[in-house]
Design a protein around this motif. Structure first.
Motif, mmCIF file in Angstrom:
data_model
loop_
_atom_site.group_PDB
_atom_site.id
_atom_site.type_symbol
_atom_site.label_atom_id
_atom_site.label_comp_id
_atom_site.label_asym_id
_atom_site.label_seq_id
_atom_site.Cartn_x
_atom_site.Cartn_y
_atom_site.Cartn_z
ATOM 1 N N UNK A 1 0.836 -1.188 0.000
ATOM 2 C CA UNK A 1 0.000 0.000 0.000
ATOM 3 C C UNK A 1 0.880 1.250 0.000
ATOM 4 N N UNK A 2 0.815 2.095 -1.064
ATOM 5 C CA UNK A 2 1.704 3.263 -1.140
ATOM 6 C C UNK A 2 1.496 4.263 -0.002
ATOM 7 N N UNK A 3 0.284 4.391 0.476
ATOM 8 C CA UNK A 3 0.029 5.329 1.571
ATOM 9 C C UNK A 3 0.746 4.847 2.833
ATOM 10 N N UNK A 4 0.660 3.565 3.113
ATOM 11 C CA UNK A 4 1.348 3.020 4.289
ATOM 12 C C UNK A 4 2.853 3.191 4.173
ATOM 13 N N UNK A 5 3.381 3.051 2.958
ATOM 14 C CA UNK A 5 4.818 3.243 2.750
ATOM 15 C C UNK A 5 5.228 4.660 3.120
ATOM 16 N N UNK A 6 4.446 5.627 2.691
ATOM 17 C CA UNK A 6 4.759 7.032 2.980
ATOM 18 C C UNK A 6 4.627 7.315 4.468
ATOM 19 N N UNK A 7 3.545 6.839 5.065
ATOM 20 C CA UNK A 7 3.316 7.107 6.482
ATOM 21 C C UNK A 7 4.347 6.425 7.381
ATOM 22 N N UNK A 8 4.907 5.318 6.919
ATOM 23 C CA UNK A 8 5.900 4.600 7.714
ATOM 24 C C UNK A 8 7.237 5.329 7.774
ATOM 25 N N UNK A 9 7.539 6.137 6.779
ATOM 26 C CA UNK A 9 8.834 6.833 6.756
ATOM 27 C C UNK A 9 8.717 8.193 6.063
ATOM 28 N N UNK A 10 7.966 9.110 6.654
ATOM 29 C CA UNK A 10 7.704 10.400 6.007
ATOM 30 C C UNK A 10 8.950 11.237 5.766
ATOM 31 N N UNK A 11 9.877 11.266 6.696
ATOM 32 C CA UNK A 11 11.083 12.090 6.520
ATOM 33 C C UNK A 11 11.947 11.572 5.377
ATOM 34 N N UNK A 12 12.092 10.271 5.296
ATOM 35 C CA UNK A 12 12.882 9.673 4.206
ATOM 36 C C UNK A 12 12.240 9.961 2.853
ATOM 37 N N UNK A 13 10.925 9.839 2.792
ATOM 38 C CA UNK A 13 10.205 10.112 1.546
ATOM 39 C C UNK A 13 10.359 11.582 1.168
ATOM 40 N N UNK A 14 10.168 12.479 2.123
ATOM 41 C CA UNK A 14 10.297 13.913 1.839
ATOM 42 C C UNK A 14 11.700 14.245 1.354
ATOM 43 N N UNK A 15 12.710 13.675 2.005
ATOM 44 C CA UNK A 15 14.086 13.930 1.582
ATOM 45 C C UNK A 15 14.341 13.421 0.168
ATOM 46 N N UNK A 16 13.781 12.252 -0.159
ATOM 47 C CA UNK A 16 14.016 11.691 -1.490
ATOM 48 C C UNK A 16 13.315 12.499 -2.570
#
Length: 161
Positions: free
Chosen positions: A11-26
């Protein structure tokens, strides 16, 4: 039967919610290499010439909208496919490179730059980053050619109702 762990990883939403800082940085982690910088310099000159010839902020203000023909000419220059991968008909630029070209458009008209920038940024970034191969194959070529313009919206709360 699907386990919770399997659902969370697919689930892409769960992926984002699990690591928001890493996603934002990427999403913001961009680097311009020498080849990209050279390409940007070439396109920057063409963008400046195009904007000087076609972008007229007085006309945009008078009409209350950006003329379709202006967006069509921006698409011919490739400004609607700055972030779209080359495999799908775009330039495949980094966010920094695209930002520099949009910044140049803004020196002529901020409304035009905002439309192109929102299309390339908030409207398109999620599809490129998280869209399935089939979804990207279907939409990215049309988006790069400005046959579809991406968008982004946020609700506005009203105290009246």
């Amino acid at each position: 039967m699907t386990t919770t762990a399997t659902r969370e990883t697919s689930d892409p939403i769960s992926k984002v919610l699990a690591r928001p800082n890493e996603i934002a940085d990427s999403l913001m982690c961009v680097g311009v290499d020498a080849a990209e910088a050279e390409s940007v310099d070439l396109i920057l000159g063409a963008t400046r010439t195009w904007a000087g010839r076609y972008v007229n902020s007085e006309t945009t203000d008078r009409c209350g909208q950006v003329p379709r023909a202006l967006y069509a000419s921006a698409a011919e220059l490739g400004l609607f496919g700055l972030l779209v991968p080359e495999t799908h008909g775009g330039a495949g630029f980094s966010l920094t490179a695209a930002g520099r070209l949009i910044e140049e458009v803004a020196t002529f008209d901020r409304s035009v730059a905002t439309g192109i920038g929102m299309h390339n940024g908030l409207g398109l970034r999620g599809l490129i980053r998280y869209g399935s191969g089939a979804l990207n194959d279907k939409y990215l070529p049309e988006i790069a050619a400005c046959k579809r313009i991406t968008g982004w919206g946020a609700p506005q709360c009203s105290r009246d109702g």
